[in-house]
Design a protein around this motif. Structure first.
Motif, mmCIF file in Angstrom:
data_model
loop_
_atom_site.group_PDB
_atom_site.id
_atom_site.type_symbol
_atom_site.label_atom_id
_atom_site.label_comp_id
_atom_site.label_asym_id
_atom_site.label_seq_id
_atom_site.Cartn_x
_atom_site.Cartn_y
_atom_site.Cartn_z
ATOM 1 N N UNK A 1 52.960 37.038 48.086
ATOM 2 C CA UNK A 1 53.976 36.096 47.627
ATOM 3 C C UNK A 1 53.994 36.085 46.102
ATOM 4 N N UNK A 2 55.079 35.627 45.542
ATOM 5 C CA UNK A 2 55.203 35.589 44.084
ATOM 6 C C UNK A 2 54.103 34.752 43.446
ATOM 7 N N UNK A 3 53.644 33.736 44.140
ATOM 8 C CA UNK A 3 52.599 32.871 43.591
ATOM 9 C C UNK A 3 51.238 33.569 43.532
ATOM 10 N N UNK A 4 51.086 34.719 44.197
ATOM 11 C CA UNK A 4 49.835 35.467 44.210
ATOM 12 C C UNK A 4 49.834 36.600 43.185
ATOM 13 N N UNK A 5 50.912 36.721 42.412
ATOM 14 C CA UNK A 5 51.060 37.832 41.481
ATOM 15 C C UNK A 5 50.863 37.364 40.048
ATOM 16 N N UNK A 6 50.097 38.164 39.316
ATOM 17 C CA UNK A 6 49.978 38.010 37.864
ATOM 18 C C UNK A 6 50.418 39.345 37.277
ATOM 19 N N UNK B 1 52.470 45.181 34.459
ATOM 20 C CA UNK B 1 52.150 45.745 35.773
ATOM 21 C C UNK B 1 51.653 44.620 36.675
ATOM 22 N N UNK B 2 52.084 44.594 37.949
ATOM 23 C CA UNK B 2 51.643 43.525 38.840
ATOM 24 C C UNK B 2 50.181 43.685 39.259
ATOM 25 N N UNK B 3 49.534 42.541 39.487
ATOM 26 C CA UNK B 3 48.174 42.514 40.005
ATOM 27 C C UNK B 3 47.977 41.169 40.697
ATOM 28 N N UNK B 4 46.875 41.030 41.431
ATOM 29 C CA UNK B 4 46.559 39.755 42.070
ATOM 30 C C UNK B 4 46.194 38.708 41.013
ATOM 31 N N UNK B 5 46.502 37.452 41.323
ATOM 32 C CA UNK B 5 45.984 36.386 40.485
ATOM 33 C C UNK B 5 44.462 36.353 40.658
ATOM 34 N N UNK B 6 43.769 35.708 39.739
ATOM 35 C CA UNK B 6 42.301 35.726 39.743
ATOM 36 C C UNK B 6 41.683 35.296 41.069
ATOM 37 N N UNK C 1 44.376 35.236 53.002
ATOM 38 C CA UNK C 1 45.218 35.338 51.808
ATOM 39 C C UNK C 1 45.563 36.798 51.482
ATOM 40 N N UNK C 2 44.772 37.728 51.999
ATOM 41 C CA UNK C 2 45.019 39.159 51.784
ATOM 42 C C UNK C 2 45.788 39.702 52.978
ATOM 43 N N UNK C 3 47.081 39.811 52.840
ATOM 44 C CA UNK C 3 47.948 40.231 53.938
ATOM 45 C C UNK C 3 48.110 41.762 53.907
ATOM 46 N N UNK C 4 47.142 42.456 54.499
ATOM 47 C CA UNK C 4 47.140 43.918 54.526
ATOM 48 C C UNK C 4 48.225 44.418 55.465
ATOM 49 N N UNK D 1 42.848 35.390 44.135
ATOM 50 C CA UNK D 1 43.042 36.399 45.179
ATOM 51 C C UNK D 1 42.224 37.651 44.850
ATOM 52 N N UNK D 2 42.168 38.017 43.576
ATOM 53 C CA UNK D 2 41.391 39.189 43.190
ATOM 54 C C UNK D 2 39.905 38.993 43.500
ATOM 55 N N UNK D 3 39.398 37.780 43.331
ATOM 56 C CA UNK D 3 37.994 37.516 43.679
ATOM 57 C C UNK D 3 37.754 37.739 45.170
#
Length: 133
Positions: A36-41, A47-52, A107-110, A54-56
């Motif tokens: 979701x857009x709220x999970x993107x930094x 370049x897109x990446x996970x927010x902190x 939270x990780x929708x593979x 989600x990345x953890x």
């Protein structure tokens, strides 16, 4: 939005590769997530990446993947000869462990896993990689 990460289990590293997946000479696993857009930094290069947060979660899953596949990592790293069936069995176990580790975190929708790069399947002694040449 879809976000793809390459997992390099030999180097114990992962990289964000969306939207372009590079060609690789090492064995990589591409994991694509629906986020979701709220999970993107975004990086400074936009370049897109996970927010902190989600990345953890992803880092915890990745650590489990690396530790759980230590034996096969060593086989790949040392370019050991294995029968075809053994390589395919090990690769299947690796993919299943990747799926299991990531799916522990809702939270990780593979949505997709791919093997890319140079994965050994058949090799004879003559095909052994001699890195000193």
């Amino acid at each position: 939005m879809k976000l793809t990460i390459s997992l390099d289990i030999l180097e114990e590293a992962f990289y964000y590769v969306s939207p372009m997946k590079p060609v690789s000479t090492v064995p990589l696993i591409y994991a694509t997530f629906l986020i979701e857009k709220s999970q993107v930094a975004y990086t400074t290069d936009n370049e897109p990446k996970f927010i902190r947060k989600i990345e953890r979660l992803f880092k915890a899953a990745f650590h489990e993947i690396v530790q759980g596949n230590q034996a096969y990592r060593e086989i790949l790293d040392q370019d050991q000869l294995l029968p075809l069936e053994e390589h395919l069995a090990q690769q299947s176990q690796l993919i299943e462990s990747v799926k299991a580790a990531i799916q522990k975190y809702p939270e990780l929708n593979l949505i997709r896993l791919e093997l890319a790069g140079s994965w050994p399947v058949f090799q004879t002694e003559a095909g052994h990689l001699d890195l000193t040449e």
